[in-house]
Structures are given as C-alpha cells and as structure tokens.
Design an enzyme around this catalytic site. Structure first.
Site, mmCIF file in Angstrom:
data_model
loop_
_atom_site.group_PDB
_atom_site.id
_atom_site.type_symbol
_atom_site.label_atom_id
_atom_site.label_comp_id
_atom_site.label_asym_id
_atom_site.label_seq_id
_atom_site.Cartn_x
_atom_site.Cartn_y
_atom_site.Cartn_z
ATOM 1 C CB SER A 567 -102.890 -33.447 -7.175
ATOM 2 O OG SER A 567 -103.209 -32.921 -6.104
ATOM 3 C CE1 TYR A 580 -98.061 -30.867 -7.778
ATOM 4 C CE2 TYR A 580 -100.578 -30.291 -7.415
ATOM 5 C CZ TYR A 580 -98.796 -30.867 -6.743
ATOM 6 O OH TYR A 580 -99.243 -32.061 -7.149
#
Length: 690
Positions: A567, A580
C-alpha cells in the site's frame, strides 16, 4: 435449409452427443461420426450429395454444427481415381479441401476418407476400451472372430489415412453381413442405413466386446496385472495424498525441463490396482497403442521403481535418475526412427509418471491437456487389462508409433494451434481472492492463461470467483480455477491450501499476497488486539504464505513470482492509521528481504503500492471505508472521488488497475526485475518512493 436445421445434421449431432458422453464408447476428442444426405445447391438450385463429418480436433460429446466438415460426396468418391498410392497418401488430405461444399465448416480430419469411401449412409469411428483391447490382443483377429462371428470383420493395423479408408470400404463390400470392423491396434468402425441403426451397431460392438472380456475373466480367473505386490499396495488415502503433494512439484519441475507444464494427479482405483500388480513394469514399458492414446501420453510413461513408503529423499533422488534415463531413451527412440524430413524432436520429458502406491501424474501445456493425458492413460490401462485377460497385450510396433507421433500432418496440426497466452502453463495462488483486488487479480490472471487457486477465508466468495472464471473460460471450472478456504493466520490452513493447489495443478509459480483487513484508529485508541490482528493477517500471513510457496517453487526448480499487494500507506504517513500502516510497511520490507534471499532460486519478489481502492473492496465495505471517510470529513459514498482528487492524475484507482500491475510484473516482460515496488496510486506525491 441451413446445416443446423438439416435433419441429417440434427440426427448426427444427437447421435454424437450420446456416444461421446459415455467414456466406455470413446475418449475425449477421439473418434468421429458422419452422415450422408442431399441438400440444395445454392448456385444451381439442384440437389447435391453431401457428407457431414466431425472435423479435425473436435469432441463427439460436445460437437456442434460448426464443428462438422461438409463435403461434396460425388467429388470425395472420385478421389480414388487420382490416388497416388500409399507412399503418397498424405497428399490426399489437401485434396479434401477441393471437396468442401460452400464454406465447408471445420477442417476435414485424416479420417474423412474412412467415412466417405464406405458405402453406408452413416458411419461411426470410435475408440472404446473394450474394442481396442481386442484390437491390441496378440491374436486379435482370432479373438474378434470368436467374439463376434461374421457380424464384425477384422482390418489389420494401418496408419489412419486414405488407404485405411479404402481398406475398410473393401472389407465392408466383401462382408455384406458385417455391421462394422475392429481396426487392429486402433479401434472400431460401425455403419448403418440410418443414424439409429449406426448407433445401435456401434453400441452392439462395444457392449459385446465388454461382455466377452468379462465372461472370459470370470471363466478363467485371469489376473491381467499379475499378483498384487505387497510393497506396491496403495498407501492410506491421507498418506497417499500427502505423498503426492510432496512429489508433485519435483515431478512438475522435471517434466518442464523442455517447456513449461501444468500437472494433474489421479489416484483412482483403476490406477492404483494397475500399479499394485507385478506385471505393471512390463506392461507400462510396452507403451500405449491407439494413436489417440500415445499422441497424448507419449510412447511410454516413466515409472518409479521404489515402494511408496521409501524415504522421500531417496524417492526424489531416484526420480531424478529415472528422468535422466527417460530423456536419454526418448532421444534414442527419436534417433532410431527419424528420417531426414522428420519434424525436430518436440521434447524428451514424460507426459505420464506412475508412482506405485500413490497414483499417476500427468502433464501438459494446460490443465485440460494434462487431465486428458491422464484420462487417456486410464483408457490404456483398461485396454491392457482386457487384452491380457483374453490373450496378451501386443501394441503396434514402436516404429509405427513414431510415424504417427512425428507425422508431418500432426506437425501441421500443432502449427495451426493459436499462440499461447502470456501466463499459459503458470499456476497462480491469490489470497483474499474472493473480493476486490484479489477477485480482479484472479480473473485477470486467468484471462492471461494462468490456472488460478482462489484462496479466501470466505469459502463461498472464493467458490463464486472460481466458478465465474470457469464459466468465462467456457470449459470445466477445475481446468482453470479452484477455490480453497484459508485463514492466512493459520500455518496448517496455509499448508493445506497450498497442498490443494499442488494436487490441482502440479505446483505453484505465482503467488499474490493480497489478504488483508483494515482498522482506522488514532494511536491512543488503538488496542494491542487491533495491532495484533493487523499484523497477524498481513505481516505474519504474507510471510507464512510466501514461506510455504517458496518451498514448492524451490522443489520445482523453475523459478517463480511472489507479488505483495502492499500500500502507499507503507511509505505515506496518513492520520489515524498506525496499525495498518505499520503492517503494510512490514510487508514492503518483506519484498526487499525475500527478493534478496530467493533470487538464487530464480524467484522474483515484487510489490504493488495502491492508493485506496474503494469500489468492490471487501475491506472498505467492512467498515474501513466509513472510518476513513470520517477521518477526512467526507461522505463514505464520495470517498473514492475524494482519493482521486488528491492525486496528480485525478483518477480513481480500481481493482482492475492493481490486477494489471500484477500481470505486468509476472508475464515475463520484466523478467530482470525483483525487489521493486510499483505505485498504482494515480500519483500521490507524498508516497513517491525514495
């Protein structure tokens, strides 16, 4: 009247489907059927005699009108006048093109002459195991006479072609009482005045031969495969399949020495019984006989000569020795029979590997080819059983097998096949494949030719994706995709899922570490449980999947790809995102670490850094979208547009954009690239890699 509505065509298709749907009658894509009739010539308006016959490469069970070759019968029956003789019979295949009617339909097969020259309105040519058993018995002609009397005649072995058509026509003319023939070393041909009569005659030959063999076995107590050898008895099912999963990647790597291969595993009772018998080494060495069989199974299989419970290290060592010997023997076979104008050797690796007590591994350019090769060898086992029951198995000579395997017409047929897709022969394992990026990636990889294992914690979602891939491919779902349920936090589930992948397709070449979840909270509200679950699923889960997959890839010895869906949050410090973002940064560094470690095995490891992919995402739909929308103060329905507007390109990132990056990294165009992170974020300047 179109071909689709012509009554003879309709009857021919219905007959073909009934015969082709029963494996006792013929093998996949084997045999052909025809019908003769008249139709109106659109040029003259007069009636013209025609023959409709299954074209080259089709399958009786699924035959459609467009799979039929349509020929002028008067022109076809004039060909014997220009036939140059058996030494030049291959030239007659080109002559069939001058007999085509209208657009002609499918390309005529080599068996066209058999159908056209036989004086019967309807003809079936089939490859039933029972019929081939008689055809391959040492005294096949006598056994055929004993089984059928004068109702079925015998035609000695001849390679399929124009002369065989003339031979069958002559035998029919000389035996008006006959309903068909057994073709030595090959199969059967039956005929009739109507479609129903022809089908009935085909089934009479097949079922009569079945009963003859069964009655003979019962009467004599024959043991066609010899006495059972205790050392080769099948392992219990669980142990058998674990052993198969351990051996499959090794075997696939060996079978792919010349070109990439997909694998198929079979441990059916017929295979295990054959391998448990004392005679299986002798019979396997004789090879298969029917041309349809050995074109797909090669001239003979590779057979392991160790018991199934031998130490795995010893078994692997022995398999490598046997493979080297097989390649030498195959090259010697080629050199014994090759002529100056023979096509070059196509590859010396086995298509069939037999492991007593475990089962059969078959290989091909794709899953269907590998599966069908295994099915053909099961046919061959049945033929051996029947022939050894009533007589002795005596396949056609090796030289004749070579003449067919390296036939110029077969070479031309292979040359006409479409170019393989970029990921053909590769096996992909996609975690989180049930939705969002994983679903789009699985679908795109399959569209590029890969076999795909869709792995997801949600078994129903994974199954739906696999079924959709199968439907899009227009074939059997299991030939293109399988679904496995797996929680990537569980080591045992990961190992089981990858064993399932290996048993389905022979191994694994391409792993997409995509499974994930998202929790959006400020630091002070993030619990240890939040931290742990994020890292268990993404950091730990991707490590476990990569480790298990790397073991398989190393055993195959053919390299591979591991792609992490990381990501931009792995490098971009967004708000309320500690758990995250840290887990994604862990994944990002795993890419670099594994690229450095696995390069010696030819395994490339790369990552993709998407921006937030909202549409179709299971993560965003599961609460993450609402959380991130709240952080940025926008409605959840506008979150994708919000992300797009903060990018340089002002474009929203969708699952298919990430899937495209996976394809770009794995199709070979970037074969010298490893340790790379590819941004797929429409341009987030704060996430530029430095």
């Amino acid at each position: 009247m179109t071909d689709q509505t012509h009554p003879e065509v309709a009857a021919l298709l219905e007959r073909s489907h009934r015969l082709g749907s029963d494996p006792r009658n013929t093998n996949y894509a084997g045999g052909n059927a025809s019908a003769k009739g008249t139709a109106t010539d659109p040029v003259t308006g007069g009636e013209v005699p025609l023959m409709w016959v299954k074209g080259s490469g089709g399958d009786l069970g699924t035959l459609r009108a467009e799979g039929l070759a349509v020929l002028r019968l008067d022109r076809l029956r004039a060909l014997p006048e220009v036939y140059p003789g058996v030494e030049r019979e291959d030239e007659m295949v080109a002559a069939f093109d001058y007999c085509l009617h209208g657009k002609g339909g499918a390309a005529p097969s080599i068996d066209t002459a058999m159908h056209g020259l036989v004086e019967a309105a309807h003809v079936d040519h089939l490859h039933p195991d029972s019929g081939i058993a008689l055809a391959c018995a040492a005294d096949g002609q006598a056994r055929t006479a004993e089984c059928f009397g004068e109702r079925v005649a015998w035609v000695p072995w001849r390679r399929p072609g124009f002369q065989l058509g003339l031979d069958i026509a002559a035998v029919k003319a000389a035996n008006p009482q006959a309903i068909g023939v057994v073709l030595g070393g090959h199969g059967i041909t039956a005929w009739g005045d109507t479609a129903a009569e022809c089908e009935a005659n085909s089934l009479e030959i097949i079922r009569t031969a079945e009963r003859y063999i069964a009655d003979y076995a019962e009467r004599t107590g024959a043991q066609p495969f010899g006495a059972v050898v205790d050392a080769f008895r099948p392992l219990p099912e669980q142990a058998r399949r674990e052993r198969a999963a351990a051996l499959a990647p090794v075997l696939r790597g060996l079978a792919a020495t010349d070109r990439p291969q997909v694998g198929h595993f079979t441990d059916s009772r017929v295979v295990l019984d054959f391998l448990a018998g004392a005679e299986h080494p002798r019979l396997a060495a004789l090879g298969t006989s029917c041309p349809d069989h050995f074109l797909r199974t090669k001239v003979r299989p590779m057979v392991l000569d160790l018991p199934p419970d031998a130490p795995i290290e010893d078994t692997v060592t022995r398999l490598r020795e046997l493979h080297a010997a097989y390649r030498e023997e195959y090259r010697a076979y080629y050199e014994r029979h090759a002529e100056p104008d023979s096509p070059p050797m196509r590859g010396a690796d086995p298509a069939i590997v037999l492991v007593p007590g475990v089962g059969m591994f078959s290989f091909g350019k794709d899953k269907q080819t590998a599966r069908v090769a295994g099915e053909f060898y099961v046919n061959a086992i049945n033929v051996m059983r029947g022939a050894e029951t009533v007589s002795a198995y005596a396949p056609i000579p090796e030289s004749e097998k070579f003449r067919i395997e390296y036939w110029a017409l077969e070479e031309a047929k292979l040359a006409r096949m479409p170019k393989p897709r970029p990921l053909a022969s590769r096996v992909a394992f996609v975690t989180g494949g049930g939705s969002g990026i994983g679903r789009a990636t699985a679908q795109r990889l399959a569209a590029e030719g890969a076999c795909v294992v869709v792995a997801d914690r949600d078994a129903d979602a994974a199954k739906a994706v696999a079924e959709g891939i199968g439907a899009a491919a227009g074939g059997r779902e299991a030939d293109t995709a399988v679904a496995v349920a797996v929680d990537v936090t569980d080591e045992e589930q990961i190992a089981a899922a990858l064993r399932a992948a290996v048993l389905a397709f022979g191994g694994v070449d391409l792993v997409v570490n995509n499974a994930g979840l998202s929790i959006s909270k400020p630091l002070l509200e993030t619990t240890a449980a939040d931290w742990d679950v994020q890292h268990r699923v993404m950091a730990r889960g991707s490590f476990l999947v990569a480790r298990e997959a790397a073991r398989i890839m190393a055993a195959q010895g053919t390299g591979g790809d591991i792609v992490y869906i990381s990501s931009k949050n792995g490098v971009f410090a967004g708000p309320n995102n500690i758990a995250y973002g840290a887990a994604k940064a862990d994944q990002a560094h795993q890419v670099r670490l594994l690229a450095a470690e696995l390069g010696g095995h030819g395994i490339r490891v790369n990552g993709i850094n998407p921006d937030g992919v909202v549409r179709g995402s299971g993560i965003f739909a599961g609460g993450w979208g609402a959380q991130r929308a709240a952080v940025y103060g926008v409605p959840e329905s506008e979150l994708g547009a919000f992300y797009a507007q903060r990018t340089l390109l002002k474009r929203e990132v969708l699952p298919e954009h990430v899937a495209a990056a996976v394809v770009a990294l794995t199709t070979g165009e970037l074969s010298r690239t490893t340790g790379l992170h590819v941004p797929v974020d429409a341009g987030v300047a704060a996430a530029f890699l430095r």
